[in-house]
Design a protein around this motif. Sequence first.
Motif, PDB file in Angstrom:
ATOM      1  N   ASP A  84      48.274  28.565  54.712  1.00 30.04           N
ATOM      2  CA  ASP A  84      47.288  28.267  53.613  1.00 30.04           C
ATOM      3  C   ASP A  84      46.616  28.902  53.245  1.00 30.04           C
ATOM      4  O   ASP A  84      45.347  29.216  54.389  1.00 30.04           O
ATOM      5  CB  ASP A  84      46.570  26.699  52.934  1.00 30.04           C
ATOM      6  CG  ASP A  84      45.723  26.151  52.097  1.00 30.04           C
ATOM      7  OD1 ASP A  84      45.877  27.742  51.280  1.00 30.04           O
ATOM      8  OD2 ASP A  84      44.977  25.446  51.513  1.00 30.04           O
ATOM      9  N   ILE A  85      46.951  30.046  52.652  1.00 32.34           N
ATOM     10  CA  ILE A  85      45.801  31.366  52.469  1.00 32.34           C
ATOM     11  C   ILE A  85      45.635  32.044  50.856  1.00 32.34           C
ATOM     12  O   ILE A  85      46.150  32.225  50.697  1.00 32.34           O
ATOM     13  CB  ILE A  85      46.472  33.472  53.433  1.00 32.34           C
ATOM     14  CG1 ILE A  85      46.395  32.385  54.767  1.00 32.34           C
ATOM     15  CG2 ILE A  85      45.985  34.494  53.203  1.00 32.34           C
ATOM     16  CD1 ILE A  85      47.012  33.717  56.104  1.00 32.34           C
ATOM     17  N   VAL A  86      44.265  31.972  50.631  1.00 27.95           N
ATOM     18  CA  VAL A  86      43.945  32.621  49.568  1.00 27.95           C
ATOM     19  C   VAL A  86      43.541  34.144  50.188  1.00 27.95           C
ATOM     20  O   VAL A  86      42.268  34.172  50.712  1.00 27.95           O
ATOM     21  CB  VAL A  86      43.241  31.231  48.776  1.00 27.95           C
ATOM     22  CG1 VAL A  86      41.971  32.214  47.452  1.00 27.95           C
ATOM     23  CG2 VAL A  86      43.478  30.902  49.117  1.00 27.95           C
ATOM     24  N   ALA A  87      44.503  35.108  49.202  1.00 26.51           N
ATOM     25  CA  ALA A  87      43.774  36.510  49.537  1.00 26.51           C
ATOM     26  C   ALA A  87      42.767  36.558  49.017  1.00 26.51           C
ATOM     27  O   ALA A  87      42.175  37.383  49.905  1.00 26.51           O
ATOM     28  CB  ALA A  87      44.905  36.782  48.980  1.00 26.51           C
ATOM     29  N   ARG A  88      42.036  35.895  48.282  1.00 26.17           N
ATOM     30  CA  ARG A  88      40.696  37.079  47.513  1.00 26.17           C
ATOM     31  C   ARG A  88      40.478  36.970  48.942  1.00 26.17           C
ATOM     32  O   ARG A  88      38.927  37.361  48.852  1.00 26.17           O
ATOM     33  CB  ARG A  88      40.433  35.945  46.463  1.00 26.17           C
ATOM     34  CG  ARG A  88      40.159  34.935  46.178  1.00 26.17           C
ATOM     35  CD  ARG A  88      39.570  34.508  44.976  1.00 26.17           C
ATOM     36  NE  ARG A  88      40.726  34.556  43.587  1.00 26.17           N
ATOM     37  CZ  ARG A  88      41.129  34.052  42.673  1.00 26.17           C
ATOM     38  NH1 ARG A  88      39.430  33.865  42.315  1.00 26.17           N
ATOM     39  NH2 ARG A  88      42.270  34.023  42.157  1.00 26.17           N
ATOM     40  N   ALA A  89      40.006  36.202  49.606  1.00 26.43           N
ATOM     41  CA  ALA A  89      39.297  35.032  50.464  1.00 26.43           C
ATOM     42  C   ALA A  89      39.000  36.007  52.000  1.00 26.43           C
ATOM     43  O   ALA A  89      37.667  36.615  52.482  1.00 26.43           O
ATOM     44  CB  ALA A  89      39.973  33.670  50.614  1.00 26.43           C
ATOM     45  N   ALA A  90      39.858  36.915  51.443  1.00 20.90           N
ATOM     46  CA  ALA A  90      39.631  38.239  53.067  1.00 20.90           C
ATOM     47  C   ALA A  90      39.549  37.087  54.716  1.00 20.90           C
ATOM     48  O   ALA A  90      39.811  38.140  55.465  1.00 20.90           O
ATOM     49  CB  ALA A  90      38.528  38.606  52.459  1.00 20.90           C
ATOM     50  N   ALA A 113      41.646  39.122  44.013  1.00 26.26           N
ATOM     51  CA  ALA A 113      42.948  39.089  45.835  1.00 26.26           C
ATOM     52  C   ALA A 113      43.430  40.068  45.802  1.00 26.26           C
ATOM     53  O   ALA A 113      43.253  39.881  47.030  1.00 26.26           O
ATOM     54  CB  ALA A 113      44.241  38.080  44.284  1.00 26.26           C
ATOM     55  N   ALA A 114      43.715  41.716  44.976  1.00 20.58           N
ATOM     56  CA  ALA A 114      43.846  42.525  46.017  1.00 20.58           C
ATOM     57  C   ALA A 114      43.143  43.015  47.225  1.00 20.58           C
ATOM     58  O   ALA A 114      43.288  43.715  47.487  1.00 20.58           O
ATOM     59  CB  ALA A 114      44.111  44.608  44.816  1.00 20.58           C
ATOM     60  N   LEU A 115      41.322  42.918  46.643  1.00 27.76           N
ATOM     61  CA  LEU A 115      40.443  43.769  47.339  1.00 27.76           C
ATOM     62  C   LEU A 115      40.476  42.606  48.391  1.00 27.76           C
ATOM     63  O   LEU A 115      39.907  43.076  49.701  1.00 27.76           O
ATOM     64  CB  LEU A 115      38.534  43.589  46.564  1.00 27.76           C
ATOM     65  CG  LEU A 115      39.078  44.116  45.736  1.00 27.76           C
ATOM     66  CD1 LEU A 115      37.192  43.950  44.384  1.00 27.76           C
ATOM     67  CD2 LEU A 115      38.840  45.522  45.850  1.00 27.76           C
ATOM     68  N   ALA A 119      41.014  43.609  52.777  1.00 24.64           N
ATOM     69  CA  ALA A 119      40.255  43.336  53.688  1.00 24.64           C
ATOM     70  C   ALA A 119      40.385  42.383  54.655  1.00 24.64           C
ATOM     71  O   ALA A 119      40.013  42.637  56.096  1.00 24.64           O
ATOM     72  CB  ALA A 119      38.623  42.590  53.407  1.00 24.64           C
ATOM     73  N   GLY A 120      41.411  41.868  54.423  1.00 28.79           N
ATOM     74  CA  GLY A 120      42.025  40.698  55.240  1.00 28.79           C
ATOM     75  C   GLY A 120      42.584  41.369  56.055  1.00 28.79           C
ATOM     76  O   GLY A 120      43.056  41.087  57.135  1.00 28.79           O
ATOM     77  N   ALA A 121      43.648  42.316  55.630  1.00 30.24           N
ATOM     78  CA  ALA A 121      44.570  42.935  56.181  1.00 30.24           C
ATOM     79  C   ALA A 121      43.905  44.307  57.526  1.00 30.24           C
ATOM     80  O   ALA A 121      43.738  44.481  58.314  1.00 30.24           O
ATOM     81  CB  ALA A 121      45.606  43.814  55.409  1.00 30.24           C
ATOM     82  N   GLY A 122      42.701  44.465  56.590  1.00 27.28           N
ATOM     83  CA  GLY A 122      42.366  45.471  57.541  1.00 27.28           C
ATOM     84  C   GLY A 122      41.463  44.355  58.436  1.00 27.28           C
ATOM     85  O   GLY A 122      40.994  45.575  60.215  1.00 27.28           O
ATOM     86  N   ASP A 168      47.106  54.629  41.846  1.00 24.60           N
ATOM     87  CA  ASP A 168      46.005  56.020  42.318  1.00 24.60           C
ATOM     88  C   ASP A 168      44.538  56.142  41.791  1.00 24.60           C
ATOM     89  O   ASP A 168      44.327  56.155  42.869  1.00 24.60           O
ATOM     90  CB  ASP A 168      46.740  57.570  41.298  1.00 24.60           C
ATOM     91  CG  ASP A 168      48.310  57.356  41.234  1.00 24.60           C
ATOM     92  OD1 ASP A 168      48.317  58.289  42.809  1.00 24.60           O
ATOM     93  OD2 ASP A 168      48.737  57.472  40.601  1.00 24.60           O
ATOM     94  N   GLY A 169      44.139  55.311  40.765  1.00 22.76           N
ATOM     95  CA  GLY A 169      43.053  54.892  40.626  1.00 22.76           C
ATOM     96  C   GLY A 169      41.988  54.045  40.857  1.00 22.76           C
ATOM     97  O   GLY A 169      40.949  53.966  41.122  1.00 22.76           O
ATOM     98  N   GLU A 170      42.979  52.996  41.303  1.00 25.03           N
ATOM     99  CA  GLU A 170      42.014  51.941  41.533  1.00 25.03           C
ATOM    100  C   GLU A 170      42.841  50.924  42.933  1.00 25.03           C
ATOM    101  O   GLU A 170      42.164  50.562  43.928  1.00 25.03           O
ATOM    102  CB  GLU A 170      43.086  50.149  41.091  1.00 25.03           C
ATOM    103  CG  GLU A 170      42.435  50.463  39.219  1.00 25.03           C
ATOM    104  CD  GLU A 170      42.984  49.532  38.271  1.00 25.03           C
ATOM    105  OE1 GLU A 170      42.162  48.024  38.510  1.00 25.03           O
ATOM    106  OE2 GLU A 170      44.494  49.176  38.318  1.00 25.03           O
ATOM    107  N   VAL A 171      44.222  51.498  43.238  1.00 28.35           N
ATOM    108  CA  VAL A 171      44.720  51.072  44.490  1.00 28.35           C
ATOM    109  C   VAL A 171      44.355  51.837  45.771  1.00 28.35           C
ATOM    110  O   VAL A 171      43.609  50.951  46.916  1.00 28.35           O
ATOM    111  CB  VAL A 171      46.279  50.481  44.627  1.00 28.35           C
ATOM    112  CG1 VAL A 171      46.701  49.324  45.841  1.00 28.35           C
ATOM    113  CG2 VAL A 171      46.551  49.395  43.204  1.00 28.35           C
ATOM    114  N   VAL A 172      45.121  52.794  45.752  1.00 25.92           N
ATOM    115  CA  VAL A 172      44.998  53.554  47.445  1.00 25.92           C
ATOM    116  C   VAL A 172      43.086  53.167  46.967  1.00 25.92           C
ATOM    117  O   VAL A 172      42.922  53.821  48.720  1.00 25.92           O
ATOM    118  CB  VAL A 172      45.157  54.585  46.762  1.00 25.92           C
ATOM    119  CG1 VAL A 172      44.749  56.266  47.469  1.00 25.92           C
ATOM    120  CG2 VAL A 172      47.010  54.586  46.476  1.00 25.92           C
ATOM    121  N   PRO A 173      41.670  53.449  46.514  1.00 25.08           N
ATOM    122  CA  PRO A 173      40.848  53.613  46.439  1.00 25.08           C
ATOM    123  C   PRO A 173      40.456  52.220  47.298  1.00 25.08           C
ATOM    124  O   PRO A 173      39.708  52.744  48.461  1.00 25.08           O
ATOM    125  CB  PRO A 173      39.987  54.248  45.420  1.00 25.08           C
ATOM    126  CG  PRO A 173      41.164  54.394  44.222  1.00 25.08           C
ATOM    127  CD  PRO A 173      42.373  54.395  44.672  1.00 25.08           C
TER     128      PRO A 173
END
Length: 204
Positions: A84-90, A113-115, A119-122, A168-173
């Motif tokens: 049970d992992i909520v992506a936005r929780a990092a 959720a992307a952020l 963060a969680g993957a990092g 390019d403008g959101e995901v990569v940064p």
Amino acid sequence: MDPRLYAPATQRNRQPILDVLSRVLPASGTVLEIASGTGEHAVWFAQHLRPLTWQTSDPDPEMRESIAAHAADAAPARLPHPLDIVARAASGPADAADAVVCINMIHIAPWEAALGLFAGAGRLLAQGAPLVLYGPFKRRGEHTAPSNAGFDESLRAQDPAWGVRDLDGEVVPAAEAEGFVLDEVVEMPANNLTVVFRKTGPQG
């Protein structure tokens, strides 16, 4: 009732995604999949990418039940019980992984959720480990096909926080802010992309 759920797109995209994963994932270890959905992808990948262990996760109990049911039908594959992992929780119950994979999530979830995913993957991944995303993306602020523009409009009509993200403008940064570098962008069927990032620093 049979708890297994099915997503029609899985049958169409699982082999092209597998072709990329077989190149970019490590030969062994544990892959953490964020937002595993029905579990169909997980079973397919685990069966074809042995000896990798494919650790699924999803915040939706119904999806976790479907994942577990699909996994039970694939006993030879290395598929632990879904987390049970909520992506936005990092953060969450996973404490390490050798790769992270996320398919078709960041456009049907709030940007947080992307952020949280980055963060969680990092936190989990060691230097050089891959983070792999799949789905529709804008490139340099523009949709890659009229169908993606229509899809984006329909997503935002369902929820203003959803939508096709600009690679390019959101995901990569956002990925770079958590210690990742863009390694590869692979064009996929149906105007989707597989995007491979690599961790550039140590865990945490």
